[in-house]
Design a protein around this motif. Structure first.
Motif, short mmCIF file in Angstrom:
data_model
loop_
_atom_site.label_atom_id
_atom_site.label_comp_id
_atom_site.label_asym_id
_atom_site.label_seq_id
_atom_site.Cartn_x
_atom_site.Cartn_y
_atom_site.Cartn_z
N PHE B 53 -4.75 3.84 17.35
CA PHE B 53 -3.51 3.24 16.83
C PHE B 53 -3.67 1.75 16.65
N VAL B 54 -3.34 1.29 15.45
CA VAL B 54 -3.30 -0.15 15.17
C VAL B 54 -1.96 -0.41 14.50
N ASN B 83 -5.89 8.26 11.75
CA ASN B 83 -4.63 7.50 11.72
C ASN B 83 -4.86 6.06 11.31
N MET B 87 -3.75 4.04 7.89
CA MET B 87 -2.99 2.78 7.91
C MET B 87 -3.72 1.70 7.11
N LEU B 90 -3.16 2.49 3.49
CA LEU B 90 -1.77 2.22 3.09
C LEU B 90 -1.57 0.74 2.83
N THR B 91 -2.17 -0.10 3.66
CA THR B 91 -1.98 -1.55 3.54
C THR B 91 -3.06 -2.21 2.70
N ARG B 92 -3.88 -1.36 2.05
CA ARG B 92 -4.93 -1.85 1.15
C ARG B 92 -5.97 -2.70 1.88
N MET B 93 -6.05 -2.54 3.16
CA MET B 93 -7.06 -3.29 3.92
C MET B 93 -8.46 -2.78 3.63
#
Lengths: 129, 111
Positions: B53-54, B83, B87, B90-93
């Protein structure tokens, strides 16, 4: 962050998604779709092309907006509620009246937690067109 | 926040020894990484295999250290759990960080 414009004259919804979880749009108590695939958060770099989504809307459609505390809500076994589970929950309750829909979504999230304290804020909003 | 260290030539491999990088640990996470960067480590592989989790503050800490290392250095990620990978996407990281499937691939890319 997520930013949206609801144009009642053209019956369109336009959303700018900056790292925020994808909202769910329900159509007249039936079809449900997650909008967008994400985007870079605000403030990461000086020049960012943010993701924008535009879709047609009709009276009776509902837009479900939520914080990442909803989808990242953990149960005692450390499993996340998740976006797929949220979409399924919305599909299940979208035919109810607005207040009941919201109450049932919150009930599902709380049932998932099984009493485990949330690690983040849980925010949920449903806008009916 | 504890990190397990390993070296491969001039590449520092840091394994995050926690399952969460979130609000309660972000400060120590960022501080720890910043210290490694300040010691002159400019090629860092961050192994996230144990992280399930981050949150957004953890993401902010990662970006902050990336900026600290600067254009002349590299901070890459590897071994992300589903997960966390989700994430980051989703955040384009995944467009900001190079993300590798495993440690060996990450080391090879920086070598």
């Amino acid at each position: 962050m997520i930013y949206g414009l609801i144009d009642l004259q053209s019956s369109t919804l336009r959303i700018g998604q900056a790292g925020h979880p994808s909202p769910v749009l329900t159509h007249n108590g039936g079809n449900c779709q997650a909008l967008g695939t994400g985007g870079m958060p605000i403030g990461v770099w000086p020049d960012i092309d943010f993701d924008f989504i535009e879709t047609a809307i009709s009276a009776g459609d509902r837009l479900v907006l939520y914080s990442d505390g909803v989808t990242e809500c953990l149960n005692p076994r450390g499993e996340q509620f998740g976006s797929q589970r949220l979409l399924e929950a919305v599909e299940e309750v979208c035919g109810e009246n607005l207040d009941t829909m919201i109450a049932k979504l919150i009930e599902k999230i709380n049932a998932w937690r099984e009493g485990r304290e949330p690690d983040d804020d849980i925010s949920l909003m449903v806008v009916q067109m | 926040m504890k990190f397990e260290e390993a070296k491969s030539g001039d590449i520092l491999v840091l394994t995050v020894a926690s399952d969460r990088v979130a609000a309660e640990s972000t400060q120590s996470f960022k501080q720890g990484l910043a210290e490694y960067a300040a010691q002159g480590n400019d090629k860092i592989v961050l192994d996230l295999s144990r992280v399930s989790f981050v949150d957004s503050s953890g993401l902010g800490a990662l970006i902050s250290v990336l900026k600290l290392i600067g254009a002349s250095g590299e901070l890459v990620l590897c071994s992300t759990q589903p997960n966390v990978a989700s994430m980051l996407k989703l955040t384009r990281m995944n467009k900001v960080f190079r993300i590798f499937g495993n440690r060996d691939e990450a080391i090879a890319a920086l070598s």
